[in-house]
Write an enzyme that holds these catalytic residues in place. Sequence first.
Site: not given
Ligand code: NAD
Length: 251
Positions: A92, A144, A157-161
Site C-alpha cells: 500500500n 489506482s 504517478y500514473a506510470a508507476s501504478k
Molecule cells: P497516505 O499518504 O496516507 O499513505 C501512504 C503511505 O505510504 C504513507 O504512510 C507513507 O509514509 C508511505 N510510504 C511512502 N513511501 C514509502 C517508502 N519509500 N517506504 C515506506 N513507506 C512509504 O496515502 P493513502 O491515500 O492512504 O495512500 C495509500 C495508497 O493508496 C498509495 O499507494 C496511493 O498511491 C494509493 N491511492 C490513494 C488514493 C487516494 O485518493 N488517497 C487514490 C488511489 C490510490
Amino acid sequence: MIDLSGQRVLVTGASSGIGAATSRLFARAGAAVLVCYRNGRARAEALLDELRQISAQPHQAFGADLASSSEVDELFRHVERHWGRLDCLVNNAGIWRPNPIDQLDEAELVALLDANVRACFLTVARAVALLRESPHGNIVNITSTAGQRGEAGYSPYAASKGAMIAATKSWSTELAPKVRVNSVAPGWVETPMNVQPFAGGGRDRIAAEIPLGRIATADEIAGPILFLASPLASDITGEILNVNGGSVLCG
Ligand code: NAD
C-alpha cells in the site's frame, strides 16, 4: 463471515490513510498485523496499541524505507524472527506528486518510481518465499484509476501504478498456484494524501465528477482489500478490482 484467525498480514504504508484502515479491519478479522511505516512512528505505535485492544494476536510495528533493499531485508528479518511465517502482503505504500512532462523534474521522477515501483518489487521479492509456504499465500497491490486511464500532470504517478498493474498480472501467473496476486484500484479517497486537492472547495468539485457523486472513505477501500485476501476470493487471481465510485469509466 471473514475469519483470518492466526494469519499474519504485512501492511506497508500502514501508519495513515488506507493502510491504517486496512490494518484495523484485518485485526478485526482475526489476523495479526505488521504495521510497516516510514516516517510516522508515533502514529504507527498508536495504531499498534489500537490493534492490541482489538485482539491478542502478535501484532507488530516496524519502520523501514521500502525503497532501500537493506531496510527491506531488515523488515523481513523481523518478520522471520517474530512470526516465522507470512500469509498476506498488502503493498500500500506510495506517494502522489505532480510532475508535468514539459517541466520534468528528474529527481522527483526517480523518487516517485523508487517509492511506488522499486519498493513494491523489493517487498514482493523478499515476501515470496514465506508466502509460498502458507496455505493462504496472497498479495494485494494498491494501484489506482491513474494506472488505467492516466492522469494529466501526474504521468510518473500514473506510470508507476500502471507498472504495478502489469506486475500484478505477471506475478499472478508466475506465482500460481501457491500465491494469489490481486490489486485494488481506488480513485479519490479521504486520506492525508489529498489534503491539498480537497482544500478550498476542491472536494466538492472532485466529487461532482465521480459517478457515485462522493469521495470514498479509507474504510471503503479496506473492505475490498480484505475480501481479496480472504477465502471468499479463493478463485481470484490477477484481478484489478476497481473501487472508485465508477471514476475509472470517466476521464
Ligand atoms: P497516505 O499518504 O496516507 O499513505 C501512504 C503511505 O505510504 C504513507 O504512510 C507513507 O509514509 C508511505 N510510504 C511512502 N513511501 C514509502 C517508502 N519509500 N517506504 C515506506 N513507506 C512509504 O496515502 P493513502 O491515500 O492512504 O495512500 C495509500 C495508497 O493508496 C498509495 O499507494 C496511493 O498511491 C494509493 N491511492 C490513494 C488514493 C487516494 O485518493 N488517497 C487514490 C488511489 C490510490
